[in-house]
Design an enzyme around this catalytic site. Structure first.
Site, short mmCIF file in Angstrom:
data_model
loop_
_atom_site.label_atom_id
_atom_site.label_comp_id
_atom_site.label_asym_id
_atom_site.label_seq_id
_atom_site.Cartn_x
_atom_site.Cartn_y
_atom_site.Cartn_z
N HIS A 219 0.87 -1.17 0.00
CA HIS A 219 0.00 0.00 0.00
C HIS A 219 0.91 1.23 0.00
O HIS A 219 1.88 1.27 0.74
CB HIS A 219 -0.88 -0.01 1.26
CG HIS A 219 -2.02 0.95 1.21
ND1 HIS A 219 -1.83 2.32 1.29
CD2 HIS A 219 -3.36 0.77 1.10
CE1 HIS A 219 -3.02 2.91 1.22
NE2 HIS A 219 -3.95 2.00 1.11
N ARG B 148 -6.48 10.49 -0.17
CA ARG B 148 -6.28 10.95 -1.54
C ARG B 148 -7.61 11.05 -2.28
O ARG B 148 -7.83 11.98 -3.06
CB ARG B 148 -5.32 10.01 -2.27
CG ARG B 148 -3.86 10.24 -1.87
CD ARG B 148 -2.95 9.17 -2.43
NE ARG B 148 -3.06 7.91 -1.69
CZ ARG B 148 -3.13 6.71 -2.25
NH1 ARG B 148 -3.09 6.59 -3.55
NH2 ARG B 148 -3.26 5.64 -1.49
#
Lengths: 656, 266
Positions: free
Chosen positions: A259, A279
């Site tokens: 990740h 994000r």
């Protein structure tokens, strides 16, 4: 014969995360007696760590969304290595699985018109993730847990016993899948039908056997074999190893997802997940020069779909019809590699990551409302106020795309009748890289399918039930007790202390992190295989003190077997695949190769008897083979433009 | 006496040797054991427990999972305060302070820091589940954010059971356990009662009265100890228990409800 506690059920589910609980609910609703076994307390499974949301094309945020678009995104994210049938079933069934949770009491965040709100995520064309702030996994696990309780209440009302048809055995570890006595012998110790499971109660150390014709593996992933990981202690690859030992193959083990955003400081929290929602909700990545570097890392296959300038990217949040997506929302493999490159180039943050900033992108109150756990986590653990300053983040081992080779429709494991697998432990669905949000939907879609087909399989057997042999139980018990009676490190040298399982585990994690991590090279992986061989030898001398009652040292010594098996699968497959694709990046083969696209690497146990004798360390325990994937169905291929397919498929596959 | 000068840890950050007392034992008894162990910058109590396991006490029993305050497994009492070990920074203690770690007190000890929390699972089963509204199909649920927000606060609960552990109704009164669900599960009733689409009432179930009559809401005298220890900062007393008490009382003394009950009973 070993004295063990014995139970009999129709279906046994190993693992009580999203996939396991959904499977158990389904099997019980089919009317079968079902047991769930989990290593932690009921309701603590790793699914609670999922933050961002569940991907399902309900079309609440954007009416253009539908299963075909979700299918396309999933295949692109996995670089077309996904089993197309799994991706199809997943995209089609995810909305119903999410809506079903509402009927069990789940409370998702809402749109203005009262429907389930959906948020943006990497690789998803439309806002698609149903969510509850940034604690979606908790909502999922709690809802399933409460559904299990409600089924138990039904049974209590009917017959006075909560556990009449559905029982959770919490804090228990399964160490072996047992086989039918007759077929086991007939086929030379391998093959044969499933007959149940063997394990121990963590609290007391006592052994148990649950006889059952159908076993569903839903044990999650393997991340605890890596040093920097977002995964908990439970993620020791148990189901992967149980399947191998039972004679079932694993596929795609070279694909491990790092990740892009884990915490990097302080050291004690290194690897803890920072949700992609940061994000999705507007957060951007910057390097030490203050530059939004992701614009430099958009690969050719995604060039047309991502913004080329900050202005265009920023316009997308409010007006997605007329702007392309910000490159911070590329699939995870792309973002993780980009961060890795920036740090290597000397443009990292003070603690070896990059900056993830949402503080200049959203008002403080909005950040606290949308990302409450992230706000809390950084404040409490790193003294960072994410509403006022950027976070420091870097890649962390998060998910394994590889797993048990299964039939897409029934979740049945290849070659072992009665064995099923769903969720992270199953391979194929996500191809070479999983999109964020596709994990929770995977758990529900294939958890339900595994539960359903396990129930049907068990029901059809009628009186033709498999029987567990005393011999297998004795062998399993001896294997589990071994750490209490090791003779010492070196043969013939009495008094040499046994190996410390914690030290062995740390060496394993360091090896995988350094040599089979985010960027891979042939020489390093060969070295890793060599070290794994020596760790495997030493792990036979892993000894523990104390007694069997809640003894973490003993539990770890047993788990080492599984971690070493799956680590060898990862290293061996990663060495074999001479290309870069998704979660597998080769420094020495940096390009994606269309000829590799249709090939799965299959891992099987080398010693077909299911025994793990002390073998030559250089030979290893895993045998690797190549297998062609089934061709993608024509109507699904037709969902893509030909130009795009040419980037992935060979000319002959396209019939040109 | 001041602490020894801080040595540097492997990664260059400041480290010191901390003093710990950790309770070790089982159901038959036990005692506090002294340990001296390295403490590094940024660490939490759970890191120290893990270091003890890896270096000095391989069989030290402890529950943990996420190490990020999300799963509620590593509950214990640190210097007598009910806390999550993974969310208790070592920096809140002075380097020369002895840190004492003991298991949760309201539950029977299994071993070391691990307690038998089955009380909570028993209570969870006694709370009637969500009742779906009849005739509303998949995808047809409509709820406003303002209306789900109240129950969502309670669904943040990570079931660490620290509130159950600290609540004085059971902490010092084992005999109350049978009749008292505890703050976590009274809050669960409030959550369901405030769920916009829960159809319990239509199904003949009055959650408010049940809270009072069957789950021991009356034992709670709103001292807010549960709220104080909640690692999720849920306002258990103010937002769940007090409103539930008010609604239960309204019900009891509302003449229309009383009349309705009389009529329904015939």
């Amino acid at each position: 014969m070993t004295r063990v506690e014995r139970h009999t059920y129709d279906v046994v589910v190993v693992g009580a995360g999203g996939a396991g609980l959904r499977a158990a609910i389904e099997a019980r609703e089919q009317g079968l007696r079902t047991a769930v076994i989990c290593k932690s307390l009921f309701g603590k499974a790793h699914t609670v760590m999922a933050e961002g949301g569940i991907a399902a094309s309900m079309g609440n945020a954007n009416p253009h969304d539908n299963w075909q678009v979700h299918f396309r995104d999933t295949m692109r994210g996995g670089k077309f290595l996904n089993h197309w049938r799994m991706a199809e079933l997943h995209a089609k069934e995810a909305p119903d699985r999410v809506w079903e949770l509402e009927t069990w009491g789940a409370l998702f965040d809402r749109t203005k018109d009262g429907r389930i709100s959906q948020r943006n995520f990497g690789g998803h064309e439309y806002a698609r993730l149903a969510h509850v702030g940034d604690r979606t996994g908790l909502e999922l696990i709690r809802t399933l847990q409460q559904k299990i309780v409600s089924l138990q209440q039904e049974d209590h009302a009917r017959c006075g016993d909560y556990e009449d048809r559905l029982r959770v055995f919490q804090e228990c570890t399964v160490t072996r899948v047992l086989k039918d006595e007759e077929t086991f012998r007939a086929e030379g110790g391998r093959g044969g039908r499933v007959a149940g499971v063997f394990g121990y109660v963590r609290e007391s150390g006592r052994f148990f056997v649950i006889e059952a014709p159908a076993v569903v593996l839903a044990t999650g992933g393997i991340g605890k074999s890596f040093k920097v990981t977002s995964n908990s202690w439970e993620y020791t690859g148990d189901g992967h190893a149980l399947a191998l030992l039972a004679g079932a193959p694993l596929i795609n083990m070279e694909f491990v997802q790092f990740h892009p955003t884990g915490m990097v400081w302080p050291p004690s929290v290194k690897g803890i997940l920072v949700t992609e929602s940061v994000r999705g909700d507007g957060g951007v990545l910057r390097n030490s020069d203050g530059k939004r570097f992701m614009f430099d890392y958009i690969p050719d296959v995604f060039k047309e779909k991502y913004a080329q300038s900050e202005e265009e990217a920023d316009g997308w949040y409010a007006d997605p019809e007329n702007h392309r997506r910000p490159p911070e929302l590329l699939p995870r493999d792309e973002v993780a590699r980009a961060i890795n490159s920036e740090v290597k180039a000397g443009r990292g943050s003070p603690h070896g990551g990059v900056f993830l900033d949402v503080s200049t992108r959203l008002p403080a109150e909005e950040i606290k409302r949308r990302l409450p756990s992230m706000h809390h986590q950084f404040k409490e653990l790193a003294d960072v106020d994410i509403t006022a300053e950027p976070m420091e983040v870097g890649p962390t081992c998060h998910y394994v795309m590889g797993g048990v080779d299964v039939d897409p429709d029934s979740a049945a494991a290849t070659g072992v009748p009665g064995l099923f697998a769903a969720g992270e432990v199953a391979g194929g669905m996500h191809g070479s890289n999983r999109l964020g949000g596709n994990s929770l939907s995977d758990l529900l879609v294939f958890g339900r399918r595994a539960g359903l087909h396990a129930a049907e399989y068990a029901a059809e057997l009628d009186d033709d039930r498999p029987r567990v042999s005393a011999e297998q139980v004795d062998t399993a018990a001896a294997e589990a007790l071994r750490p209490f009676s090791v003779e010492g490190g070196e043969p013939g040298a009495p008094g040499v202390p046994a190996e410390n399982p914690y030290a062995l585990h740390q060496e394993l994690q360091q090896t995988m992190n350094d040599l089979v991590g985010i960027i891979r090279r042939a020489g390093e992986m060969s070295e890793a295989l060599h070290r794994l061989g020596s760790l495997r030898e030493r792990s036979r001398s892993a000894g523990v003190e104390g007694h069997r009652q809640f003894n973490p040292g003993w539990h770890l010594a047993i788990d080492l077997r599984n971690m070493l098996l799956v680590s060898e699968c990862v290293a061996r497959a990663a060495l074999e695949r001479t290309e870069s694709r998704g979660g597998h990046t080769r420094d020495d083969y940096p390009e994606m190769d269309r000829r590799w696209r249709k090939t799965n690497l299959v891992c099987e146990l080398a010693d077909r008897s299911g025994e793990l004798a002390a073998v030559d360390p250089s030979a290893g325990q895993i045998r690797l083979s190549r297998r062609d994937m089934p061709p993608i169905r024509g109507d699904l291929l037709a969902l893509f433009e030909k130009d795009e397919l040419l980037k992935y498929l060979t000319d002959e596959e396209l019939g040109t | 006496m001041s602490a020894a000068p801080a040595p540097k840890a492997a990664d260059g950050s400041a480290a010191y040797i901390g003093r710990f007392k950790v309770w070790r034992g089982d159901a038959d008894g036990g005692e506090l054991k002294d340990f001296e162990v390295e403490v590094n910058e940024g660490e939490v109590v759970l890191d120290i427990i893990h270091r003890l396991q890896a270096t000095q006490a391989h069989d030290l029993a402890v529950r943990w999972n996420c190490k990020a305050g999300k799963c509620g497994s590593c509950s214990a009492e640190i210097n007598g305060q009910p806390r999550l070990m993974c969310m208790t920074r070592m920096s809140v203690f002075a380097p020369d302070e002895t840190v004492t770690v003991t298991p949760m007190r309201a539950f029977p000890v299994v071993r070391d820091l691990v307690t038998d929390v089955s009380f909570n699972y028993t209570k969870a089963r006694e709370i009637p589940s969500f009742v779906p509204p009849p005739g509303v199909g998949l995808g047809e649920y409509r709820m406003r954010q303002e209306d789900v927000g109240r129950s969502q606060e309670f669904r943040k609960c990570i079931e660490c059971f620290l509130c159950q552990n600290t609540c004085h109704v059971v902490r010092d009164h084992e005999e109350n356990k049978a009749a008292f669900a505890g703050p976590r599960f009274l809050m669960r009733i409030a959550e369901l009662d405030m769920h916009p689409l829960d159809a319990a009432e239509e199904a003949g179930l009055d959650r408010k009265s049940a809270a009072q009559d069957e789950h021991g809401l009356g034992y709670c005298n709103i001292t807010k100890c549960c709220t104080e220890v909640c690692p999720e900062n849920i306002k258990i007393t103010d937002n769940a228990l007090i409103p539930l008490k008010e609604r239960a009382v309204d019900r009891k003394y509302d003449p229309l409800v009383w009349l309705g009950n009389r009529i329904r009973r015939r």
